[in-house]
Design a protein around this motif. Sequence first.
Motif, short mmCIF file in Angstrom:
data_model
loop_
_atom_site.label_atom_id
_atom_site.label_comp_id
_atom_site.label_asym_id
_atom_site.label_seq_id
_atom_site.Cartn_x
_atom_site.Cartn_y
_atom_site.Cartn_z
N TYR A 55 45.99 17.02 -8.01
CA TYR A 55 45.28 15.94 -8.69
C TYR A 55 45.73 15.84 -10.14
O TYR A 55 45.97 14.74 -10.66
CB TYR A 55 43.77 16.19 -8.58
CG TYR A 55 42.88 15.10 -9.12
CD1 TYR A 55 43.31 13.79 -9.30
CD2 TYR A 55 41.55 15.39 -9.45
CE1 TYR A 55 42.46 12.81 -9.78
CE2 TYR A 55 40.70 14.42 -9.93
CZ TYR A 55 41.15 13.13 -10.10
OH TYR A 55 40.31 12.16 -10.59
N ALA A 56 45.86 16.99 -10.80
CA ALA A 56 46.32 17.00 -12.20
C ALA A 56 47.71 16.36 -12.31
O ALA A 56 47.97 15.56 -13.22
CB ALA A 56 46.35 18.43 -12.73
N ALA A 57 48.60 16.72 -11.40
CA ALA A 57 49.96 16.17 -11.45
C ALA A 57 49.96 14.66 -11.19
O ALA A 57 50.78 13.93 -11.74
CB ALA A 57 50.84 16.88 -10.43
N SER A 58 49.02 14.20 -10.36
CA SER A 58 48.97 12.77 -10.06
C SER A 58 48.57 11.93 -11.27
O SER A 58 48.81 10.72 -11.30
CB SER A 58 47.98 12.50 -8.91
OG SER A 58 46.63 12.60 -9.34
N LEU A 59 47.96 12.58 -12.28
CA LEU A 59 47.53 11.86 -13.48
C LEU A 59 48.62 11.83 -14.57
O LEU A 59 48.40 11.25 -15.63
CB LEU A 59 46.26 12.51 -14.05
CG LEU A 59 45.02 12.46 -13.15
CD1 LEU A 59 43.84 13.14 -13.83
CD2 LEU A 59 44.67 11.02 -12.78
N ILE A 60 49.75 12.43 -14.29
CA ILE A 60 50.84 12.45 -15.28
C ILE A 60 51.32 11.03 -15.57
O ILE A 60 51.60 10.68 -16.73
CB ILE A 60 52.00 13.34 -14.80
CG1 ILE A 60 51.57 14.81 -14.82
CG2 ILE A 60 53.24 13.14 -15.67
CD1 ILE A 60 52.60 15.76 -14.24
N THR A 79 36.53 18.19 -14.50
CA THR A 79 37.22 17.85 -15.75
C THR A 79 38.34 16.85 -15.50
O THR A 79 38.55 15.92 -16.30
CB THR A 79 37.78 19.13 -16.41
OG1 THR A 79 36.73 20.09 -16.53
CG2 THR A 79 38.34 18.84 -17.80
N LEU A 80 39.05 16.99 -14.40
CA LEU A 80 40.10 16.02 -14.05
C LEU A 80 39.51 14.65 -13.76
O LEU A 80 40.11 13.62 -14.09
CB LEU A 80 40.91 16.51 -12.86
CG LEU A 80 41.91 17.64 -13.15
CD1 LEU A 80 42.44 18.25 -11.87
CD2 LEU A 80 43.06 17.13 -14.02
N ASN A 81 38.34 14.62 -13.12
CA ASN A 81 37.67 13.33 -12.89
C ASN A 81 37.41 12.63 -14.22
O ASN A 81 37.57 11.41 -14.34
CB ASN A 81 36.35 13.55 -12.15
CG ASN A 81 36.53 13.85 -10.68
OD1 ASN A 81 37.55 13.48 -10.09
ND2 ASN A 81 35.57 14.52 -10.07
N GLN A 82 37.01 13.41 -15.22
CA GLN A 82 36.76 12.84 -16.54
C GLN A 82 38.05 12.31 -17.16
O GLN A 82 38.07 11.21 -17.73
CB GLN A 82 36.13 13.88 -17.46
CG GLN A 82 34.67 14.19 -17.14
CD GLN A 82 34.05 15.10 -18.19
OE1 GLN A 82 34.61 16.14 -18.52
NE2 GLN A 82 32.91 14.70 -18.71
N LEU A 83 39.13 13.09 -17.06
CA LEU A 83 40.41 12.64 -17.61
C LEU A 83 40.86 11.36 -16.93
O LEU A 83 41.35 10.43 -17.59
CB LEU A 83 41.46 13.73 -17.45
CG LEU A 83 42.89 13.35 -17.90
CD1 LEU A 83 42.91 13.01 -19.39
CD2 LEU A 83 43.87 14.47 -17.59
N ASP A 84 40.71 11.30 -15.62
CA ASP A 84 41.12 10.13 -14.84
C ASP A 84 40.40 8.87 -15.35
O ASP A 84 41.02 7.84 -15.64
CB ASP A 84 40.79 10.38 -13.36
CG ASP A 84 41.50 9.41 -12.43
OD1 ASP A 84 42.13 8.45 -12.91
OD2 ASP A 84 41.43 9.61 -11.21
N GLU A 85 39.09 8.97 -15.47
CA GLU A 85 38.31 7.83 -15.94
C GLU A 85 38.65 7.50 -17.39
O GLU A 85 38.75 6.32 -17.77
CB GLU A 85 36.81 8.13 -15.82
CG GLU A 85 35.94 6.96 -16.23
CD GLU A 85 34.46 7.21 -15.98
OE1 GLU A 85 33.66 6.32 -16.30
OE2 GLU A 85 34.11 8.30 -15.48
N LEU A 86 38.84 8.52 -18.22
CA LEU A 86 39.14 8.29 -19.63
C LEU A 86 40.47 7.57 -19.80
O LEU A 86 40.60 6.68 -20.66
CB LEU A 86 39.18 9.63 -20.38
CG LEU A 86 39.53 9.55 -21.87
CD1 LEU A 86 38.48 8.73 -22.62
CD2 LEU A 86 39.65 10.94 -22.47
N LEU A 87 41.47 7.93 -19.01
CA LEU A 87 42.77 7.26 -19.11
C LEU A 87 42.66 5.79 -18.75
O LEU A 87 43.35 4.94 -19.34
CB LEU A 87 43.80 7.97 -18.23
CG LEU A 87 44.24 9.35 -18.74
CD1 LEU A 87 45.07 10.07 -17.68
CD2 LEU A 87 45.04 9.24 -20.04
#
Length: 463
Positions: free
Chosen positions: A180-185, A389-397
């Motif tokens: 999931y983290a890599a998919s947000l790159i 935390t990744l869910n938050q990053l996803d929405e924030l981006l």
Amino acid sequence: MQTLISYLESINENTTPKIWGSNSEKIKEEYNHLQKLLNKENSYIYGANTRPGHRDNEKIDTGAILDYQSDLLNSHTIAGDEALYSETECKFITYAKLYSWSAGMSGVSPVLFDSISKLATDKNFSPKIPKSSSYSCGDVIPASHWAQSILLHLKNIKNYTLKPGEAMALINGNFIQTGYAASLIEKTRLFWLLYIEISKISISISNSNASNLFFFSTAEKNMAKKAVDYIKKDAPTLNKKTQDPVSLRSTPQTIEALSSSIENYLSEINYMILKPSGNPLYDTSLNEPLSQASFLSPSLTIATSSLIEAVLYTMWAMTGRATYLLSGRVEGISQDASTDKSKLGLIQYPKYMMSILEEARLKNGRRSFSSGSSTSYGTEDIWSNGINTLNQLDELLNQSLKICSCELYIYSYVNSTILKNKKIESSMLDEISDTRDLAKVSKIAENFIRESRNTEILRLFPV
């Protein structure tokens, strides 16, 4: 970053990485080693011939071990009405699991590894993985859904039966978080490059002091230096008697904070991709399984949290400099970019940007780690916290791209309406000037980066 680069290239090209095939003998050796351990008298192997979690003291009868594999998966495949990971995100997750197994010590059979390797590049394979079912259960619930999708496809192909220990190997590990983290790159790259390009426009359109871009850096800050140098190329050379606001003066420092967080985030993903992750692990040099916690990735979670802070800070800076541009203090630009035809001009745009920022702060600004799990004495909260935390990053981006759209529209409007004799050359601003729809502005901006032939700006992102 070579592991991460290879990982991303293989996903984008839908190919099988060489590393999967190069470690086939090691996977076979470790699988045979697990079978020997299972045949030892009085062996207790977590999740293979014992029950999981707080019931790991219960041993399973030899004749029931194969049936237990299904029981383990079924008991963890809890279905709800949660949103699902996208097909792209699922692909990143599947590749992350195979990379982890390629690193060794999983105990999976060569047949299972090869079968999932083929599924990873099968365009018809689209696992259904719930996105919000991690808290206080690690990632074993979403991982179980992934595993059930795997087995359903394998049943249709070759009617594969899981071997002892393989159910645990399928659901245990950090592959959901890592994938999931890599998919947000890509979203991170898009925001970074847009921020740099918008900063370049901002410096020029605001008649910013040349001294604002003073930046002393060492080799460790090369990503930031390249970005500042890129902006400097077409920046004004004037030095006014008065200082510009901090939102403009701090451009190099904002770039430095964001680039450092991005580099750390990428570095952690690169580190996590190709390392054993699961419990237990099987070292062929040892006569017992390794009970440990390699399925946890708190360092990746902390890197994610740091990136969130940097993105929030950057959004604040963007809001501040756009507000200043419309303050009436910038020579040649009227307050709110008002004109004879539009007396109020862009009066609401800075307020709208601030509302986006405040919503982002409210939803993603609080990540204090708190306990809540009674299982494994709370450690599973660490596991789950990575996904939250990744869910938050996803929405924030997503929210950060809204900020980009607002600022770009402001600059495009000012450039075409106010600064007719001092127009900034920008194909992106020219295209944006034809619309007031911020969703279209966002699409234009995204396409500008994704379809850009400007290799100079594309080189500003390390992968």
